[in-house]
Design an enzyme around this catalytic site. Structure first.
Site, PDB file in Angstrom:
ATOM      1  CG  PHE A 171      -0.431   0.218   2.554  1.00  0.00           C
ATOM      2  CD1 PHE A 171      -0.675   1.762   3.028  1.00  0.00           C
ATOM      3  CD2 PHE A 171       0.601  -0.423   3.779  1.00  0.00           C
ATOM      4  CE1 PHE A 171       0.152   2.311   4.044  1.00  0.00           C
ATOM      5  CE2 PHE A 171       0.487  -0.070   4.444  1.00  0.00           C
ATOM      6  CZ  PHE A 171       1.057   1.224   5.080  1.00  0.00           C
ATOM      7  CE  LYS A 172       3.179   1.561   4.687  1.00  0.00           C
ATOM      8  NZ  LYS A 172       4.888   1.210   5.602  1.00  0.00           N
ATOM      9  CG  ASP A 173       3.840   0.345  -5.049  1.00  0.00           C
ATOM     10  OD1 ASP A 173       5.377   1.096  -4.340  1.00  0.00           O
ATOM     11  OD2 ASP A 173       3.507  -0.730  -4.661  1.00  0.00           O
TER      12      ASP A 173
END
Length: 497
Positions: free
Chosen positions: A112-114
């Site tokens: 999810f950091k993308d």
């Protein structure tokens, strides 16, 4: 829209200044001076937009010193099929009746950091130009696994920047470690710390606020910034996918405009669920924010008791991105809940630093419990949940998402709350292949990491993301391991300062 510091409310900077600085000079975190609003009519219109335009619409509320062209330059470059494997960018999967998986892991590093770190380099370089900054920007990152790789991938070979990532030597999955150690790019660096994530994070924050270090960088035409969620430019993109998910549910006819939803978030550093809080207070109809922790359940205890106490055993788990005892973004929430009382924040977080513990007022505790529910899940129940979801619904999830599902099921059983619910699915199951395969098969496997990935693909029928499949043949570039006490000297040495 200007930004204040949680530890000095008199600080007032533009969004471009907040993004380039990352953290305020006295160690506080930047927060917008008010939370902008979205009407139900606006939310309905957002549902008809593609994801990049949804993001631009939300950003226009917060980044008011950016022009529309600058915002669209950032969103159009970040949120496209050149970076994400799905046109939707953030997929909504129907898990079972009234429950939806918000899949945030279709980007280049499968986490999810993308969603934030594909756009942060554009925010940062655009901000630097806006304030006529002519220094080289040095990005320091502490990671519990996913942020590091996503930041490295986002900033690799970005002109005018250098990035250095620190991770706990034994606190990330084998796949996460290999992703970082094989990272390409001429401006990147990776180093393991003998310790846990909190050691990495404390070291980075200490370097950020060290006046001697800042002076040394200044003399050499450099400055620090952050790609962790302490940087507002990292946090605000996370608000977007909660707004987007609600608008998508309305568009798909799953809910009526104005219906409330629950949001469940597996979190350690509190940034991902804080973004959901901001989305709610912008106007997204939310009933309950459900905070899911692993056995490092400092947040569960805090929400349920009002006492934050990091003086406890630390556990390395199969959901390592949540192996955290100091949740940085909680500071932003408490600043808002105290009515922006910077003196109170300095007192509490001063106690956290010196004693490892603080207790909020009865008023703040009541506000916390009104907004949030909380629960935790150990490794055995995490694996059992992965197996249950697979057997019952034919859906394969990673260890962090499984924690969220278990906590949600416990919440639903305890409360009888049948509100339709969005669960933030934070990583591809392939990133945690050993634990996921054990959960699916019911026994540990001694085959190698890539054979485990192949086996999961066979069982789940999920395509192996190209970014992970390609790792097998990449050479390892980074092997440094240092003591946590050596972090400052290591940074200065690598920068040639």
């Amino acid at each position: 829209m200007y930004y204040n510091s949680t530890r000095n409310s008199s600080v007032k900077v533009s969004s471009a200044e907040a993004i380039t600085q990352g953290i305020s000079a006295e160690g506080g975190l930047f927060v917008p001076e008010s939370i902008p609003s979205l009407t139900l009519d606006e939310i309905s219109k957002i549902g008809d937009m593609k994801y990049a335009d949804r993001a631009a619409y939300v950003f226009s509320k917060y980044l008011t010193d950016f022009t529309d062209a600058e915002i669209h330059y950032c969103t159009d470059n970040a949120y496209s099929t050149k970076n994400f494997e799905t046109e939707s960018i953030a997929e909504l999967a129907h898990l079972f009746d009234g429950t939806y998986m918000l899949e945030l892991w279709h980007g280049p590093t499968c986490a999810f950091k993308d969603m934030a770190l594909q756009i942060l380099p554009y925010f940062l370089t655009t901000s630097a130009k806006k304030i006529n900054l002519d220094k080289k920007i040095v990005i320091l990152v502490a990671t519990s696994g996913d942020t590091g790789k996503a930041a490295l991938e986002g900033f690799k070979d970005v002109e005018g920047t250098s990035i250095m990532v620190f991770y706990p030597e034994d606190g990330v999955s084998p796949m996460q470690k290999r992703q970082m150690k094989t990272q390409e790019g001429s401006n990147v660096g990776v180093c393991a710390i003998k310790g846990n994530f909190d050691d990495c994070q404390n070291g980075v924050k200490a370097i950020f606020t060290n006046d001697d270090v800042k002076s040394a960088l200044e003399a050499n035409g450099m400055m620090f910034s952050s790609a962790n969620s302490i940087n507002w430019g990292r946090l605000v993109p996370q608000v977007v996918y909660y707004v987007s998910a609600y608008a998508e549910l309305v568009k798909d006819g799953e809910i009526n405009l104005g219906d409330k939803i629950n949001i469940v978030v597996p979190t350690g550093n509190f940034g991902n669920i804080l973004a959901a809080y901001y989305a709610k207070h912008m106007g997204i109809p939310v009933n309950k924010l459900i905070c899911a922790s692993n056995i490092n359940n400092v947040l569960t205890d805090f929400i349920n008791t009002g006492v934050y106490d990091r003086n406890r055993s630390f556990y390395a788990t199969v959901s390592p991105s949540m192996d955290i005892l100091i949740s940085s973004n909680l500071e932003r929430l408490l600043y808002l809940m105290t009515g922006r009382d910077d003196a109170q924040i300095r007192e509490w977080f001063g106690k956290l630093a010196s004693e490892g513990k603080y207790e909020v007022t009865a008023d703040v505790k009541a506000k916390l419990q009104d907004e949030f529910a909380a629960g935790f899940c150990d490794d055995d129940h995490t694996k059992q949940t992965i197996h249950m979801i697979y057997e019952k619904y034919g859906y394969t999830c990673d260890t962090h998402t499984a924690v969220a599902v278990k906590v949600y099921n416990d919440y639903k059983a305890a409360t009888g709350d049948t509100t339709k619910t969005v669960i933030a699915s934070t990583a591809s199951p392939y990133k945690f292949s050993a634990a996921v395969l054990e959960a699916l098969e019911g026994a540990k496997s001694d085959i190698d990491e890539y054979a485990k990935v192949d086996k999961i693909s066979e069982l789940s029928k999920l395509d192996i993301p190209a970014a992970l499949a390609d790792l097998k043949n990449k050479p390892e570039r980074f092997s440094d391991v240092i003591d946590k006490s050596e972090q400052k000297e290591y940074v200065l040495s690598k920068l040639g300062v």
